[in-house]
Design a protein around this motif. Structure first.
Motif, PDB file in Angstrom:
ATOM      1  N   GLN A 328       0.862  -1.183   0.020  1.00 14.26           N
ATOM      2  CA  GLN A 328      -0.029   0.124   0.051  1.00 14.26           C
ATOM      3  C   GLN A 328       0.961   1.119   0.015  1.00 14.26           C
ATOM      4  OE1 GLN A 328      -2.291   2.006   3.388  1.00 14.26           O
ATOM      5  NE2 GLN A 328      -3.733   0.756   2.696  1.00 14.26           N
ATOM      6  N   LEU A 329       0.651   2.292  -0.881  1.00 13.52           N
ATOM      7  CA  LEU A 329       1.423   3.193  -1.146  1.00 13.52           C
ATOM      8  C   LEU A 329       0.724   4.591  -1.205  1.00 13.52           C
ATOM      9  CD1 LEU A 329       4.373   4.389  -1.705  1.00 13.52           C
ATOM     10  CD2 LEU A 329       3.784   4.008  -4.055  1.00 13.52           C
ATOM     11  N   LEU A 330       1.141   5.604  -0.221  1.00 18.39           N
ATOM     12  CA  LEU A 330       0.342   6.748  -0.079  1.00 18.39           C
ATOM     13  C   LEU A 330       1.275   7.992  -0.449  1.00 18.39           C
ATOM     14  CD1 LEU A 330      -2.112   8.299   1.389  1.00 18.39           C
ATOM     15  CD2 LEU A 330      -0.397   8.350   3.582  1.00 18.39           C
ATOM     16  N   ASN A 331       0.769   8.918  -1.277  1.00 14.67           N
ATOM     17  CA  ASN A 331       1.390  10.194  -1.554  1.00 14.67           C
ATOM     18  C   ASN A 331       0.958  11.058  -0.494  1.00 14.67           C
ATOM     19  OD1 ASN A 331       2.216  12.547  -2.525  1.00 14.67           O
ATOM     20  ND2 ASN A 331       1.267  12.005  -4.628  1.00 14.67           N
ATOM     21  N   GLU A 332       1.799  11.478   0.257  1.00 18.65           N
ATOM     22  CA  GLU A 332       1.838  12.127   1.459  1.00 18.65           C
ATOM     23  C   GLU A 332       1.481  13.569   1.079  1.00 18.65           C
ATOM     24  OE1 GLU A 332       5.435  12.250   3.870  1.00 18.65           O
ATOM     25  OE2 GLU A 332       4.949  10.150   4.439  1.00 18.65           O
ATOM     26  N   SER A 333       1.751  14.176  -0.040  1.00 19.25           N
ATOM     27  CA  SER A 333       1.355  15.576  -0.474  1.00 19.25           C
ATOM     28  C   SER A 333      -0.247  15.752  -0.901  1.00 19.25           C
ATOM     29  CB  SER A 333       2.079  16.060  -1.660  1.00 19.25           C
ATOM     30  OG  SER A 333       1.770  15.190  -2.964  1.00 19.25           O
ATOM     31  N   ASN A 334      -0.959  14.601  -1.273  1.00 20.08           N
ATOM     32  CA  ASN A 334      -2.261  14.666  -1.613  1.00 20.08           C
ATOM     33  C   ASN A 334      -3.298  13.593  -1.051  1.00 20.08           C
ATOM     34  OD1 ASN A 334      -1.635  12.377  -3.201  1.00 20.08           O
ATOM     35  ND2 ASN A 334      -1.441  13.459  -5.020  1.00 20.08           N
ATOM     36  N   GLY A 335      -2.669  12.809  -0.403  1.00 18.12           N
ATOM     37  CA  GLY A 335      -3.461  11.856   0.551  1.00 18.12           C
ATOM     38  C   GLY A 335      -4.007  10.554  -0.288  1.00 18.12           C
ATOM     39  N   ILE A 336      -3.641  10.517  -1.786  1.00 20.64           N
ATOM     40  CA  ILE A 336      -3.983   9.459  -2.469  1.00 20.64           C
ATOM     41  C   ILE A 336      -3.085   8.257  -2.224  1.00 20.64           C
ATOM     42  CG2 ILE A 336      -4.341   8.769  -4.902  1.00 20.64           C
ATOM     43  CD1 ILE A 336      -4.378  11.700  -5.915  1.00 20.64           C
ATOM     44  N   LYS A 337      -3.848   7.201  -2.266  1.00 20.33           N
ATOM     45  CA  LYS A 337      -3.088   5.853  -2.237  1.00 20.33           C
ATOM     46  C   LYS A 337      -3.497   4.682  -3.165  1.00 20.33           C
ATOM     47  CE  LYS A 337      -6.203   3.654   1.182  1.00 20.33           C
ATOM     48  NZ  LYS A 337      -6.507   3.032   2.474  1.00 20.33           N
ATOM     49  N   VAL A 338      -2.554   4.110  -3.270  1.00 18.88           N
ATOM     50  CA  VAL A 338      -2.981   2.687  -4.340  1.00 18.88           C
ATOM     51  C   VAL A 338      -2.136   1.464  -3.866  1.00 18.88           C
ATOM     52  CG1 VAL A 338      -3.017   4.207  -6.431  1.00 18.88           C
ATOM     53  CG2 VAL A 338      -0.931   3.449  -6.027  1.00 18.88           C
ATOM     54  N   TYR A 339      -2.545   0.389  -4.569  1.00 15.37           N
ATOM     55  CA  TYR A 339      -1.830  -0.903  -4.033  1.00 15.37           C
ATOM     56  C   TYR A 339      -0.846  -1.309  -5.349  1.00 15.37           C
ATOM     57  CZ  TYR A 339      -4.919  -0.980  -0.221  1.00 15.37           C
ATOM     58  OH  TYR A 339      -5.509  -0.586   1.043  1.00 15.37           O
ATOM     59  N   VAL A 340       0.502  -1.675  -5.067  1.00 22.63           N
ATOM     60  CA  VAL A 340       1.189  -2.149  -6.169  1.00 22.63           C
ATOM     61  C   VAL A 340       1.746  -3.243  -6.020  1.00 22.63           C
ATOM     62  CG1 VAL A 340       1.961   0.355  -6.799  1.00 22.63           C
ATOM     63  CG2 VAL A 340       3.169  -0.763  -4.930  1.00 22.63           C
ATOM     64  N   ARG A 341       2.218  -3.933  -7.079  1.00 26.79           N
ATOM     65  CA  ARG A 341       2.453  -5.369  -6.669  1.00 26.79           C
ATOM     66  C   ARG A 341       4.087  -5.386  -6.940  1.00 26.79           C
ATOM     67  NH1 ARG A 341       0.639 -10.447  -7.117  1.00 26.79           N
ATOM     68  NH2 ARG A 341      -1.299  -9.606  -7.826  1.00 26.79           N
ATOM     69  N   VAL A 342       4.984  -5.733  -6.085  1.00 26.62           N
ATOM     70  CA  VAL A 342       6.416  -5.902  -6.160  1.00 26.62           C
ATOM     71  C   VAL A 342       6.853  -6.873  -7.463  1.00 26.62           C
ATOM     72  CG1 VAL A 342       8.421  -6.704  -5.333  1.00 26.62           C
ATOM     73  CG2 VAL A 342       6.829  -5.268  -3.779  1.00 26.62           C
ATOM     74  N   VAL A 343       7.480  -6.584  -8.191  1.00 28.45           N
ATOM     75  CA  VAL A 343       8.091  -7.488  -9.596  1.00 28.45           C
ATOM     76  C   VAL A 343       9.422  -7.893  -9.384  1.00 28.45           C
ATOM     77  CG1 VAL A 343       5.892  -6.974 -10.969  1.00 28.45           C
ATOM     78  CG2 VAL A 343       7.853  -5.298 -11.147  1.00 28.45           C
ATOM     79  N   GLY A 344      10.327  -6.787  -8.607  1.00 29.89           N
ATOM     80  CA  GLY A 344      11.628  -6.850  -8.823  1.00 29.89           C
ATOM     81  C   GLY A 344      12.308  -6.154  -7.518  1.00 29.89           C
ATOM     82  N   LYS A 345      13.742  -6.363  -7.342  1.00 34.58           N
ATOM     83  CA  LYS A 345      14.538  -5.928  -6.282  1.00 34.58           C
ATOM     84  C   LYS A 345      14.898  -4.559  -6.663  1.00 34.58           C
ATOM     85  CE  LYS A 345      17.902  -7.106  -2.982  1.00 34.58           C
ATOM     86  NZ  LYS A 345      16.936  -7.143  -1.856  1.00 34.58           N
ATOM     87  N   LEU A 346      14.721  -3.485  -5.780  1.00 37.20           N
ATOM     88  CA  LEU A 346      15.143  -2.215  -5.741  1.00 37.20           C
ATOM     89  C   LEU A 346      16.654  -1.998  -5.578  1.00 37.20           C
ATOM     90  CD1 LEU A 346      14.601   1.026  -6.028  1.00 37.20           C
ATOM     91  CD2 LEU A 346      14.064   1.017  -3.605  1.00 37.20           C
TER      92      LEU A 346
END
Length: 382
Positions: A328-346
């Motif tokens: 679950q990823l949240l943009n702190e500047s506007n409060g929008i969040k989405v769910y993303v799937r991990v497909v690789g290593k950072l």
């Protein structure tokens, strides 16, 4: 006296020849969508006698023969409009006692009999008083074949489209690429399967890349997906007095379109567990197993992926989360969040080491990200 009888005999002979030369028509012809009888003028014929002969008005003959005003001449051919129906093809229709045939231009009793595999005598018996002379538009009764009692009824079904076929192909074309954060000549060349030299040749004067810069890529390999509707052939139901057969109907149920935010059951379950953790307080009785309360929360920056720019899904690279993990990823500047799937290593955390996740362009735009990065908070279940 002998000369007198000779003159009378010659006169009678000429009159007989003149009458013998008179014929109904020399054929038929279609003109401007209408059917005309071609009549050759014989001695003594007038427009009035022709109108009586063919049962049409004198005005109708005049309209179709502009040269009538110059006077009629023996041997002249006139276009006489036909009152008979003028079908382009011979037609066969069902009647109460059998079948009938409408005579078309050029047909004879022999050709009609041959068409229906019957004899001329049988055709005449089915039409009392019929002679060898038939006219266009005349309707003839057709005798039924012995032992043939089968009646066939064909009902065409409406065609319907019940399936789709997707075909993916790779084409080469010139595209414009907008440079994202972390991209290099090499990564862009690899993405489009071209060389670094090809990119530099297509962009003279460009020695270094900047975020947001647009460059041209010649002969770039681009995947194109074509969706084709697959029609199901119309179903024809055939019923006879002896047997009845129905062709099977083939129905293909098209697959439901994938949801980019919830494309698997696991994703839905992880989202429910994450949202449950956010809303529960210590005084609330747990509604999920205790093992599910282990979660990881991180704060930092979210950047764009260098690849996977064109994917319609919400994907991510993360340092420690396993491939397949839902974050679950949240943009702190506007409060929008989405769910993303991990497909690789950072592997690249930025020059300041504060990048905690890199996400696909689709997810970045959904979160309302501007610039090359934004402050974010993420949470996931390991």
């Amino acid at each position: 006296m002998n000369r007198f009888f000779l003159v009378v005999a010659v006169s009678l002979s000429l009159q007989s020849i003149s009458q013998a030369s008179v014929c109904d028509s020399i054929g038929v012809e279609r003109k401007d969508g209408k059917l005309f009888v071609l009549h050759r003028i014989a001695a003594g014929e007038t427009l009035y006698s022709l109108s009586r002969k063919y049962n049409v008005s004198v005005d109708d003959i005049k309209k179709n023969n502009p040269t009538w005003s110059e006077g009629l001449k023996v041997g002249q051919v006139l276009y006489v409009p036909s009152n008979a129906a003028a079908p382009t093809k011979a037609t066969t229709t069902a009647s109460a006692t059998g079948k009938t045939h409408t005579v078309a231009a050029g047909e004879t009793l022999y050709s009609i009999a041959t068409k229906y595999s019957i004899s001329v005598d049988a055709l005449k018996k089915a039409n009392p008083g019929l002679t060898n002379s038939i006219s266009v538009g005349q309707e003839l009764n057709l005798p039924g074949k012995a032992g043939s009692t089968t009646t066939t009824t064909t009902t065409p079904a409406k065609p319907e489209t019940t399936g789709t076929t997707q075909t993916t192909s790779v084409v080469k074309e010139t595209v414009e690429h907008k440079v994202a954060g972390g991209e290099t000549f090499y990564s862009i060349a690899k993405k489009y399967n071209v060389s670094v030299e090809d990119i530099k040749k297509a962009n003279p004067g460009v020695s270094s890349l900047k975020v947001g810069q647009t460059i041209k890529i010649s002969n770039a390999e681009v995947a194109q997906t074509t969706t084709t509707a697959t029609p199901v052939k119309p179903v024809t139901a055939t019923t006879t007095t002896t047997t009845g057969t129905t062709k099977p109907v083939t129905t293909t149920t098209p697959a439901k379109p994938a949801n980019v935010e919830a494309d698997t059951i696991q994703l839905q379950q992880d989202k429910a567990r994450l949202e449950t953790m956010q809303t529960q307080t210590p005084a609330t009785k747990p509604t999920v197993p205790a093992s599910d309360f282990k979660k990881i929360t991180e704060n930092g920056f979210a950047d764009l992926m260098a690849d996977n720019q064109d994917t319609p899904k919400y994907l991510a690279y993360h340092k420690t989360a396993a491939v397949g993990t839902i974050i679950q990823l949240l943009n702190e500047s506007n409060g929008i969040k989405v769910y993303v799937r991990v497909v690789g290593k950072l592997t690249d955390t930025g020059t300041d080491g504060k990048t905690i996740i890199r996400i696909s362009k689709k997810a970045y735009e959904r979160l309302g990200g501007t610039g090359s990065r934004f402050s974010a908070t993420l949470m996931y279940i390991p």
